[in-house]
Design a protein around this motif. Structure first.
Motif, PDB file in Angstrom:
ATOM      1  N   LEU A  59       5.283   0.190   9.723  1.00 45.23           N
ATOM      2  CA  LEU A  59       5.509   0.381   8.186  1.00 45.23           C
ATOM      3  C   LEU A  59       5.687   2.012   8.114  1.00 45.23           C
ATOM      4  CD1 LEU A  59       6.350  -0.878   5.626  1.00 45.23           C
ATOM      5  CD2 LEU A  59       3.698  -0.423   4.959  1.00 45.23           C
ATOM      6  N   HIS A  60       4.583   2.599   8.533  1.00 44.88           N
ATOM      7  CA  HIS A  60       4.670   4.022   8.155  1.00 44.88           C
ATOM      8  C   HIS A  60       5.914   4.704   8.776  1.00 44.88           C
ATOM      9  CE1 HIS A  60       3.264   7.924   7.446  1.00 44.88           C
ATOM     10  NE2 HIS A  60       3.587   8.451   8.587  1.00 44.88           N
ATOM     11  N   THR A  61       6.283   4.300   9.904  1.00 44.54           N
ATOM     12  CA  THR A  61       7.732   4.898  10.395  1.00 44.54           C
ATOM     13  C   THR A  61       9.027   4.598   9.495  1.00 44.54           C
ATOM     14  OG1 THR A  61       6.802   4.793  12.698  1.00 44.54           O
ATOM     15  CG2 THR A  61       8.978   5.100  12.416  1.00 44.54           C
ATOM     16  N   MET A  62       9.049   3.475   9.131  1.00 41.74           N
ATOM     17  CA  MET A  62       9.939   2.918   8.400  1.00 41.74           C
ATOM     18  C   MET A  62       9.945   3.514   6.967  1.00 41.74           C
ATOM     19  SD  MET A  62       9.485  -1.250   9.337  1.00 41.74           S
ATOM     20  CE  MET A  62       9.915  -2.055   7.701  1.00 41.74           C
ATOM     21  N   LEU A  63       9.022   3.988   6.389  1.00 45.26           N
ATOM     22  CA  LEU A  63       8.825   4.503   5.014  1.00 45.26           C
ATOM     23  C   LEU A  63       8.662   6.028   4.983  1.00 45.26           C
ATOM     24  CD1 LEU A  63       6.990   1.526   3.266  1.00 45.26           C
ATOM     25  CD2 LEU A  63       9.454   1.936   3.269  1.00 45.26           C
ATOM     26  N   GLU A  64       8.489   6.400   6.287  1.00 39.92           N
ATOM     27  CA  GLU A  64       7.917   7.933   6.620  1.00 39.92           C
ATOM     28  C   GLU A  64       8.789   8.858   5.559  1.00 39.92           C
ATOM     29  OE1 GLU A  64       6.726  10.591  10.044  1.00 39.92           O
ATOM     30  OE2 GLU A  64       8.294   9.329  10.343  1.00 39.92           O
ATOM     31  N   GLU A  65       9.830   8.765   5.200  1.00 41.39           N
ATOM     32  CA  GLU A  65      10.882   9.961   4.369  1.00 41.39           C
ATOM     33  C   GLU A  65      10.115   9.870   2.876  1.00 41.39           C
ATOM     34  OE1 GLU A  65      14.830   8.014   3.107  1.00 41.39           O
ATOM     35  OE2 GLU A  65      14.301   7.220   5.047  1.00 41.39           O
ATOM     36  N   LEU A  66       9.449   8.594   2.610  1.00 38.99           N
ATOM     37  CA  LEU A  66       9.058   8.657   1.048  1.00 38.99           C
ATOM     38  C   LEU A  66       7.528   9.304   0.888  1.00 38.99           C
ATOM     39  CD1 LEU A  66       9.779   4.772   0.351  1.00 38.99           C
ATOM     40  CD2 LEU A  66      11.253   7.009  -0.257  1.00 38.99           C
ATOM     41  N   LYS A  67       6.992   9.491   2.230  1.00 33.78           N
ATOM     42  CA  LYS A  67       5.707  10.142   2.253  1.00 33.78           C
ATOM     43  C   LYS A  67       4.824   9.289   1.273  1.00 33.78           C
ATOM     44  CE  LYS A  67       7.211  14.853   2.634  1.00 33.78           C
ATOM     45  NZ  LYS A  67       8.606  14.810   2.889  1.00 33.78           N
ATOM     46  N   PRO A  68       4.508   8.053   1.670  1.00 32.05           N
ATOM     47  CA  PRO A  68       3.588   7.144   1.134  1.00 32.05           C
ATOM     48  C   PRO A  68       2.044   7.440   1.093  1.00 32.05           C
ATOM     49  CG  PRO A  68       4.432   6.106   2.983  1.00 32.05           C
ATOM     50  CD  PRO A  68       5.250   7.320   2.928  1.00 32.05           C
ATOM     51  N   GLN A  69       1.506   7.151   0.303  1.00 36.12           N
ATOM     52  CA  GLN A  69      -0.051   7.063   0.394  1.00 36.12           C
ATOM     53  C   GLN A  69      -0.465   5.679   0.621  1.00 36.12           C
ATOM     54  OE1 GLN A  69      -1.742   9.182  -3.055  1.00 36.12           O
ATOM     55  NE2 GLN A  69       0.211  10.107  -3.470  1.00 36.12           N
ATOM     56  N   TYR A  70      -1.570   5.731   1.525  1.00 36.91           N
ATOM     57  CA  TYR A  70      -2.052   4.382   1.833  1.00 36.91           C
ATOM     58  C   TYR A  70      -3.476   4.054   1.198  1.00 36.91           C
ATOM     59  CZ  TYR A  70       1.913   4.137   5.104  1.00 36.91           C
ATOM     60  OH  TYR A  70       3.025   4.152   5.461  1.00 36.91           O
ATOM     61  N   HIS A  71      -3.546   2.952   0.775  1.00 37.18           N
ATOM     62  CA  HIS A  71      -4.913   2.634   0.373  1.00 37.18           C
ATOM     63  C   HIS A  71      -5.307   1.144   0.771  1.00 37.18           C
ATOM     64  CE1 HIS A  71      -4.019   5.660  -3.060  1.00 37.18           C
ATOM     65  NE2 HIS A  71      -2.821   5.136  -2.967  1.00 37.18           N
ATOM     66  N   PHE A  72      -6.587   1.437   1.319  1.00 34.95           N
ATOM     67  CA  PHE A  72      -7.161   0.124   2.013  1.00 34.95           C
ATOM     68  C   PHE A  72      -8.311  -0.207   1.019  1.00 34.95           C
ATOM     69  CE2 PHE A  72      -4.979   2.640   5.111  1.00 34.95           C
ATOM     70  CZ  PHE A  72      -4.285   1.474   5.909  1.00 34.95           C
ATOM     71  N   ILE A  73      -7.992  -1.620   0.491  1.00 37.52           N
ATOM     72  CA  ILE A  73      -9.040  -1.646  -0.700  1.00 37.52           C
ATOM     73  C   ILE A  73      -9.927  -2.770  -0.303  1.00 37.52           C
ATOM     74  CG2 ILE A  73      -9.224  -2.355  -3.098  1.00 37.52           C
ATOM     75  CD1 ILE A  73      -6.224  -1.026  -3.090  1.00 37.52           C
ATOM     76  N   GLN A  74     -11.231  -2.777  -0.454  1.00 37.06           N
ATOM     77  CA  GLN A  74     -11.892  -3.716  -0.261  1.00 37.06           C
ATOM     78  C   GLN A  74     -12.123  -4.720  -1.427  1.00 37.06           C
ATOM     79  OE1 GLN A  74     -13.920  -4.686   2.579  1.00 37.06           O
ATOM     80  NE2 GLN A  74     -12.532  -3.585   3.598  1.00 37.06           N
ATOM     81  N   PHE A  85      -6.595  -2.194  -8.594  1.00 37.52           N
ATOM     82  CA  PHE A  85      -6.047  -0.906  -8.181  1.00 37.52           C
ATOM     83  C   PHE A  85      -4.912  -0.246  -9.227  1.00 37.52           C
ATOM     84  CE2 PHE A  85      -3.493   2.116  -6.179  1.00 37.52           C
ATOM     85  CZ  PHE A  85      -4.373   2.894  -5.333  1.00 37.52           C
ATOM     86  N   ALA A  86      -3.915  -1.033  -9.284  1.00 34.45           N
ATOM     87  CA  ALA A  86      -2.910  -0.854 -10.469  1.00 34.45           C
ATOM     88  C   ALA A  86      -3.599  -0.330 -11.646  1.00 34.45           C
ATOM     89  CB  ALA A  86      -2.021  -1.880 -10.504  1.00 34.45           C
ATOM     90  N   GLU A  87      -4.252  -0.763 -12.410  1.00 35.76           N
ATOM     91  CA  GLU A  87      -4.900  -0.311 -13.451  1.00 35.76           C
ATOM     92  C   GLU A  87      -5.521   0.897 -13.515  1.00 35.76           C
ATOM     93  OE1 GLU A  87      -6.572  -3.627 -15.644  1.00 35.76           O
ATOM     94  OE2 GLU A  87      -5.033  -4.792 -15.224  1.00 35.76           O
ATOM     95  N   GLU A  88      -6.576   1.083 -12.445  1.00 34.24           N
ATOM     96  CA  GLU A  88      -7.389   2.222 -12.609  1.00 34.24           C
ATOM     97  C   GLU A  88      -6.492   3.322 -12.064  1.00 34.24           C
ATOM     98  OE1 GLU A  88     -10.261   1.135  -9.560  1.00 34.24           O
ATOM     99  OE2 GLU A  88     -11.274  -0.357 -10.811  1.00 34.24           O
ATOM    100  N   ASN A  89      -5.495   3.109 -11.315  1.00 30.37           N
ATOM    101  CA  ASN A  89      -4.732   4.512 -10.713  1.00 30.37           C
ATOM    102  C   ASN A  89      -3.405   4.625 -11.631  1.00 30.37           C
ATOM    103  OD1 ASN A  89      -6.176   5.427  -8.334  1.00 30.37           O
ATOM    104  ND2 ASN A  89      -6.222   3.225  -8.309  1.00 30.37           N
ATOM    105  N   ASN A  90      -3.310   3.825 -12.649  1.00 25.08           N
ATOM    106  CA  ASN A  90      -2.126   3.917 -13.458  1.00 25.08           C
ATOM    107  C   ASN A  90      -0.636   3.642 -12.872  1.00 25.08           C
ATOM    108  OD1 ASN A  90      -3.619   4.475 -15.969  1.00 25.08           O
ATOM    109  ND2 ASN A  90      -4.086   6.391 -15.005  1.00 25.08           N
ATOM    110  N   LEU A  91      -0.496   2.588 -12.152  1.00 25.85           N
ATOM    111  CA  LEU A  91       0.622   2.324 -11.160  1.00 25.85           C
ATOM    112  C   LEU A  91       1.645   1.682 -12.463  1.00 25.85           C
ATOM    113  CD1 LEU A  91      -0.141   0.786  -7.858  1.00 25.85           C
ATOM    114  CD2 LEU A  91       0.015   3.125  -8.548  1.00 25.85           C
ATOM    115  N   ASP A  92       2.864   2.206 -12.191  1.00 28.11           N
ATOM    116  CA  ASP A  92       3.733   1.765 -13.374  1.00 28.11           C
ATOM    117  C   ASP A  92       4.455   0.448 -12.837  1.00 28.11           C
ATOM    118  OD1 ASP A  92       3.692   3.940 -15.133  1.00 28.11           O
ATOM    119  OD2 ASP A  92       4.551   5.076 -13.073  1.00 28.11           O
TER     120      ASP A  92
END
Length: 129
Positions: A59-74, A85-92
């Protein structure tokens, strides 16, 4: 006008090559000059399988050009974990990829995507594999 800048991609790291519509995701993120946040929800490694590391690298290789940030949430509940996560981090926007389940599994397992759509306070966009 709705311009999503912070975009979350809910990902289970299963069959990413076959199930992730990378072209559509790249197009969306680039169109809005957005930032991509890949969200993986798990609790005590219950969803972790031997293929998970390899799938995450793919997945990282496929999306690499977007420079994604990864979040592993327990979190015990996938949908609640994504919403919090969406609310706490103001995702649109949150992108979900509905997955097809085997017939028997589908009869007994709730649809995570449907639950996410109905319970989310953040817009959810479903992109099919």
């Amino acid at each position: 006008m709705f311009l999503p800048k912070k975009i979350g991609l809910a990902c289970d790291f299963r069959e990413v090559l076959e199930s992730t519509p990378t072209h559509a995701i790249k197009e969306l993120v680039k169109e809005f000059n957005g930032e991509l946040h890949v969200l993986n929800i798990d609790y005590d490694n219950r969803q972790f399988v031997s293929e998970t590391p390899e799938q995450s690298v793919l997945l990282h290789t496929m999306l690499e050009e977007l420079k994604p940030q990864y979040h592993f949430i327990q979190h015990r509940d996938v949908e609640d974990g994504i919403n919090e996560f969406a609310e706490e981090n103001n995702l649109d926007l949150v992108i979900a990829i509905p997955k097809k389940h085997k017939l028997l599994e589908g009869l007994f397992k709730k649809s995570s995507t449907k639950q996410l759509v109905f319970e989310s306070h953040v817009p959810v966009m479903c992109v099919h594999e």
